[in-house]
Design a protein around this motif. Structure first.
Motif, PDB file in Angstrom:
ATOM      1  N   PHE A   1       0.832  -1.200   0.000  1.00 31.62           N
ATOM      2  CA  PHE A   1       0.000   0.000   0.000  1.00 31.62           C
ATOM      3  C   PHE A   1       0.868   1.253   0.000  1.00 31.62           C
ATOM      4  O   PHE A   1       0.611   2.194  -0.760  1.00 31.62           O
ATOM      5  CB  PHE A   1      -0.940  -0.008   1.210  1.00 31.62           C
ATOM      6  CG  PHE A   1      -1.809   1.218   1.282  1.00 31.62           C
ATOM      7  CD1 PHE A   1      -2.935   1.327   0.491  1.00 31.62           C
ATOM      8  CD2 PHE A   1      -1.488   2.259   2.136  1.00 31.62           C
ATOM      9  CE1 PHE A   1      -3.739   2.460   0.548  1.00 31.62           C
ATOM     10  CE2 PHE A   1      -2.279   3.394   2.202  1.00 31.62           C
ATOM     11  CZ  PHE A   1      -3.412   3.494   1.405  1.00 31.62           C
TER      12      PHE A   1
ATOM     13  N   ALA B   1      -4.872  -5.932  -0.595  1.00 30.36           N
ATOM     14  CA  ALA B   1      -5.388  -4.781   0.145  1.00 30.36           C
ATOM     15  C   ALA B   1      -6.598  -5.121   1.009  1.00 30.36           C
ATOM     16  O   ALA B   1      -7.413  -5.976   0.658  1.00 30.36           O
ATOM     17  CB  ALA B   1      -5.778  -3.677  -0.836  1.00 30.36           C
TER      18      ALA B   1
ATOM     19  N   GLN C   1      -8.098   0.077   2.305  1.00 31.01           N
ATOM     20  CA  GLN C   1      -6.996   0.361   1.390  1.00 31.01           C
ATOM     21  C   GLN C   1      -7.479   0.304  -0.055  1.00 31.01           C
ATOM     22  O   GLN C   1      -7.071   1.117  -0.879  1.00 31.01           O
ATOM     23  CB  GLN C   1      -5.865  -0.637   1.595  1.00 31.01           C
ATOM     24  CG  GLN C   1      -5.110  -0.454   2.885  1.00 31.01           C
ATOM     25  CD  GLN C   1      -4.095  -1.558   3.118  1.00 31.01           C
ATOM     26  OE1 GLN C   1      -4.278  -2.688   2.660  1.00 31.01           O
ATOM     27  NE2 GLN C   1      -3.041  -1.234   3.839  1.00 31.01           N
TER      28      GLN C   1
END
Length: 87
Positions: free
Chosen positions: A11, A60, A64
């Motif tokens: 991320f 994710a 996210q």
């Protein structure tokens, strides 16, 4: 915990890639003598950011994922603006 760390690292890489592409776009001098070189650099940054975002999306969290999708939209806006200006 290594999975969480990899998720966070992916991320953060996507976040940094999107920010770098935005920075290069903001510094683009459309009337500059080296516009072509700057545009080439921007394209590289955008492509790298897309790759980082795609990698991050594989692992994710839902929160996210929403942010990563926003990064994608931001990159698409940059591409659209540059393509319009090139015509």
């Amino acid at each position: 915990m290594p999975y969480h760390k990899n998720k966070q690292q992916a991320f953060q890489a996507a976040q940094q890639g999107a920010a770098q592409a935005e920075n290069v776009f903001q510094q683009l001098e459309k009337d500059g003598s080296d516009y072509g070189i700057q545009l080439s650099h921007l394209k590289e940054e955008v492509n790298e950011a897309y790759e980082q975002i795609n990698n991050a999306l594989e692992v994710a969290s839902e929160t996210q994922r929403e942010t990563l999708e926003q990064y994608r939209r931001d990159l698409a806006r940059i591409v659209d603006e540059v393509n319009i200006e090139e015509q």
